[in-house]
Scaffold this motif. Structure first.
Motif, PDB file in Angstrom:
ATOM      1  N   GLN A   9      22.223 -11.904  32.726  1.00  0.00           N
ATOM      2  CA  GLN A   9      21.835 -10.577  33.205  1.00  0.00           C
ATOM      3  C   GLN A   9      20.319 -10.466  33.345  1.00  0.00           C
ATOM      4  O   GLN A   9      19.825  -9.845  34.290  1.00  0.00           O
ATOM      5  N   ASP A  10      19.596 -11.051  32.419  1.00  0.00           N
ATOM      6  CA  ASP A  10      18.138 -11.003  32.478  1.00  0.00           C
ATOM      7  C   ASP A  10      17.607 -11.871  33.620  1.00  0.00           C
ATOM      8  O   ASP A  10      16.634 -11.502  34.280  1.00  0.00           O
ATOM      9  N   TRP A  11      18.259 -13.015  33.870  1.00  0.00           N
ATOM     10  CA  TRP A  11      17.875 -13.832  35.018  1.00  0.00           C
ATOM     11  C   TRP A  11      18.125 -13.057  36.307  1.00  0.00           C
ATOM     12  O   TRP A  11      17.319 -13.121  37.241  1.00  0.00           O
ATOM     13  N   ALA A  12      19.245 -12.310  36.349  1.00  0.00           N
ATOM     14  CA  ALA A  12      19.530 -11.497  37.535  1.00  0.00           C
ATOM     15  C   ALA A  12      18.447 -10.445  37.740  1.00  0.00           C
ATOM     16  O   ALA A  12      18.036 -10.174  38.879  1.00  0.00           O
ATOM     17  N   GLU A  13      17.960  -9.848  36.661  1.00  0.00           N
ATOM     18  CA  GLU A  13      16.895  -8.852  36.758  1.00  0.00           C
ATOM     19  C   GLU A  13      15.614  -9.475  37.311  1.00  0.00           C
ATOM     20  O   GLU A  13      14.929  -8.861  38.137  1.00  0.00           O
ATOM     21  N   VAL A  14      15.303 -10.671  36.881  1.00  0.00           N
ATOM     22  CA  VAL A  14      14.109 -11.359  37.387  1.00  0.00           C
ATOM     23  C   VAL A  14      14.251 -11.602  38.892  1.00  0.00           C
ATOM     24  O   VAL A  14      13.331 -11.310  39.671  1.00  0.00           O
ATOM     25  N   VAL A  15      15.398 -12.110  39.303  1.00  0.00           N
ATOM     26  CA  VAL A  15      15.632 -12.389  40.726  1.00  0.00           C
ATOM     27  C   VAL A  15      15.589 -11.094  41.538  1.00  0.00           C
ATOM     28  O   VAL A  15      14.956 -11.043  42.604  1.00  0.00           O
ATOM     29  N   LEU A  70      14.330   4.522  39.139  1.00  0.00           N
ATOM     30  CA  LEU A  70      13.122   4.820  39.915  1.00  0.00           C
ATOM     31  C   LEU A  70      13.137   4.117  41.266  1.00  0.00           C
ATOM     32  O   LEU A  70      12.761   4.706  42.285  1.00  0.00           O
ATOM     33  N   LEU A  71      13.599   2.875  41.277  1.00  0.00           N
ATOM     34  CA  LEU A  71      13.691   2.141  42.542  1.00  0.00           C
ATOM     35  C   LEU A  71      14.697   2.811  43.471  1.00  0.00           C
ATOM     36  O   LEU A  71      14.450   2.958  44.662  1.00  0.00           O
ATOM     37  N   PHE A  72      15.836   3.237  42.926  1.00  0.00           N
ATOM     38  CA  PHE A  72      16.872   3.878  43.742  1.00  0.00           C
ATOM     39  C   PHE A  72      16.385   5.185  44.363  1.00  0.00           C
ATOM     40  O   PHE A  72      16.661   5.469  45.528  1.00  0.00           O
ATOM     41  N   ILE A  73      15.657   5.990  43.598  1.00  0.00           N
ATOM     42  CA  ILE A  73      15.222   7.297  44.125  1.00  0.00           C
ATOM     43  C   ILE A  73      13.934   7.218  44.936  1.00  0.00           C
ATOM     44  O   ILE A  73      13.582   8.179  45.627  1.00  0.00           O
ATOM     45  N   SER A  74      13.231   6.089  44.890  1.00  0.00           N
ATOM     46  CA  SER A  74      11.947   6.001  45.584  1.00  0.00           C
ATOM     47  C   SER A  74      12.023   6.269  47.089  1.00  0.00           C
ATOM     48  O   SER A  74      11.106   6.903  47.632  1.00  0.00           O
ATOM     49  N   PRO A  75      13.075   5.858  47.818  1.00  0.00           N
ATOM     50  CA  PRO A  75      13.102   6.211  49.247  1.00  0.00           C
ATOM     51  C   PRO A  75      13.144   7.722  49.487  1.00  0.00           C
ATOM     52  O   PRO A  75      12.581   8.214  50.461  1.00  0.00           O
ATOM     53  N   PHE A  76      13.796   8.454  48.588  1.00  0.00           N
ATOM     54  CA  PHE A  76      13.864   9.909  48.719  1.00  0.00           C
ATOM     55  C   PHE A  76      12.541  10.559  48.335  1.00  0.00           C
ATOM     56  O   PHE A  76      12.061  11.463  49.016  1.00  0.00           O
ATOM     57  N   GLY A  93      18.959  -2.703  45.287  1.00  0.00           N
ATOM     58  CA  GLY A  93      18.208  -3.274  44.167  1.00  0.00           C
ATOM     59  C   GLY A  93      18.221  -2.372  42.948  1.00  0.00           C
ATOM     60  O   GLY A  93      18.360  -2.842  41.817  1.00  0.00           O
ATOM     61  N   GLY A  94      18.102  -1.064  43.172  1.00  0.00           N
ATOM     62  CA  GLY A  94      18.135  -0.115  42.058  1.00  0.00           C
ATOM     63  C   GLY A  94      19.477  -0.102  41.357  1.00  0.00           C
ATOM     64  O   GLY A  94      19.550  -0.142  40.119  1.00  0.00           O
ATOM     65  N   VAL A  95      20.564  -0.047  42.124  1.00  0.00           N
ATOM     66  CA  VAL A  95      21.903  -0.026  41.529  1.00  0.00           C
ATOM     67  C   VAL A  95      22.169  -1.319  40.762  1.00  0.00           C
ATOM     68  O   VAL A  95      22.675  -1.294  39.636  1.00  0.00           O
ATOM     69  N   LEU A  96      21.831  -2.459  41.350  1.00  0.00           N
ATOM     70  CA  LEU A  96      22.066  -3.741  40.679  1.00  0.00           C
ATOM     71  C   LEU A  96      21.196  -3.912  39.437  1.00  0.00           C
ATOM     72  O   LEU A  96      21.635  -4.497  38.443  1.00  0.00           O
ATOM     73  N   THR A  97      19.986  -3.377  39.475  1.00  0.00           N
ATOM     74  CA  THR A  97      19.113  -3.443  38.300  1.00  0.00           C
ATOM     75  C   THR A  97      19.675  -2.603  37.160  1.00  0.00           C
ATOM     76  O   THR A  97      19.693  -3.042  35.999  1.00  0.00           O
TER      77      THR A  97
END
Length: 122
Positions: A9-15, A70-76, A93-97
């Motif tokens: 999971q942490d490797w996924a976060e890095v990617v 924060l990433l998910f809401i940034s476009p709004f 990216g926000g949802v997956l993070t």
């Protein structure tokens, strides 16, 4: 207890962080969108690396989930919902993070409990 540098999971976060960080190179952005993606992507990747190095750091997973929101809401908030590539990169990216942080949270709690349980015995 989880070993350092092994939790997927942490490797996924890095990617995910690196993908978001580099996305402005290939998608149309505004200045605000570009900086939001660069800063949040870098923070997500850095926190993923920190969680890999210290798997018992529970607050790192909570911080990761906050960064995902924060990433998910940034476009709004910043106003780049009309830039399809940048917006979808931020939303996905926000949802997956958030998902990766939530999935890693029980393992981090377990590692923390194992570590603190050993330290508390006399």
């Amino acid at each position: 207890m989880d070993k350092a540098w092994t939790r997927w999971q942490d490797w996924a976060e890095v990617v995910l962080g690196v993908v978001v960080l580099l996305a402005p190179l290939v998608v149309d952005t505004t200045n605000g969108a570009m900086w939001a993606m660069i800063v949040l992507g870098a923070l997500i990747a850095a926190d993923g690396l920190a969680s890999l190095a210290a798997p018992a750091m529970v607050y790192g997973e909570w911080f990761q989930m906050v960064l995902g929101v924060l990433l998910f809401i940034s476009p709004f908030v910043i106003g780049y919902t009309d830039l399809t590539g940048a917006a979808w990169t931020s939303w996905v990216g926000g949802v997956l993070t958030v998902a990766a942080g939530a999935i890693a949270l029980p393992a981090a709690n377990s590692a923390h409990a194992g570590r603190s349980g050993l330290a508390g015995q006399h």
